[in-house]
Design a protein around this motif. Structure first.
Motif, PDB file in Angstrom:
ATOM      1  N   SER A  30       0.852  -1.185   0.000  1.00 24.99           N
ATOM      2  CA  SER A  30       0.000   0.000   0.000  1.00 24.99           C
ATOM      3  C   SER A  30       0.890   1.237   0.000  1.00 24.99           C
ATOM      4  O   SER A  30       2.096   1.151   0.217  1.00 24.99           O
ATOM      5  N   ARG A  61      -6.156   4.445  -6.290  1.00 24.01           N
ATOM      6  CA  ARG A  61      -7.262   3.491  -6.115  1.00 24.01           C
ATOM      7  C   ARG A  61      -7.680   2.878  -7.454  1.00 24.01           C
ATOM      8  O   ARG A  61      -8.041   1.709  -7.513  1.00 24.01           O
ATOM      9  N   VAL A  65      -4.604   0.136  -5.696  1.00 29.34           N
ATOM     10  CA  VAL A  65      -3.642   0.317  -4.605  1.00 29.34           C
ATOM     11  C   VAL A  65      -4.315   1.020  -3.427  1.00 29.34           C
ATOM     12  O   VAL A  65      -4.953   2.057  -3.608  1.00 29.34           O
ATOM     13  N   ASP A  66      -4.179   0.448  -2.243  1.00 24.57           N
ATOM     14  CA  ASP A  66      -4.662   1.107  -1.032  1.00 24.57           C
ATOM     15  C   ASP A  66      -3.767   2.293  -0.723  1.00 24.57           C
ATOM     16  O   ASP A  66      -2.546   2.216  -0.889  1.00 24.57           O
TER      17      ASP A  66
END
Length: 134
Positions: A30, A61, A65-66
């Protein structure tokens, strides 16, 4: 895996954001997006507004992807803010965008990127803006 990206709303910051997204996807990690100001002016174009932060978050996002976002006013020491965030948030990689500098500019010590490269306890990925080829 947590990847810290030093983000500013510039072409260099966008290049760093893209590289951080690619690394996060590759490593299953992340992103911690850190935007800070030098705090030396009333208006600082490097200090992202909410619209710019929302756009950066949406890009990450959209890549799956966080992301977590931190924004702070630095006391004039952006490198210290990046290194502090890396230590506090168990970061395993720092991604920075580099700007082109003149030969004389390269001799000047004290740049944020240089300090992070020299003092970081974790690997640093330095990214330059892609230049069009002739």
């Amino acid at each position: 895996m947590m990847i810290l990206v030093g983000y500013v709303p510039t072409p260099e910051g966008e290049a760093a954001l893209e590289a951080a997204a690619a690394e996060a996807k590759l490593r299953g990690g992340s992103v911690l997006l850190l935007n800070t100001s030098r705090g030396d002016a009333y208006i600082d174009s490097r200090y992202a507004n909410q619209e710019e932060l929302a756009a950066a978050e949406a890009k990450l996002r959209a890549e799956g992807v966080d992301v977590a976002i931190q924004q702070a006013l630095a006391s004039g020491d952006v490198a210290a803010e990046l290194l502090r965030a890396a230590a506090q948030d168990d970061v395993e990689l720092i991604v920075l965008g580099l700007r082109r500098r003149s030969p004389v500019g390269k001799l000047i010590l004290g740049s944020t990127a240089q300090r992070v490269l020299l003092e970081s306890p974790v690997p640093v990925l330095a990214v330059k803006v892609a230049q069009p080829r002739d």
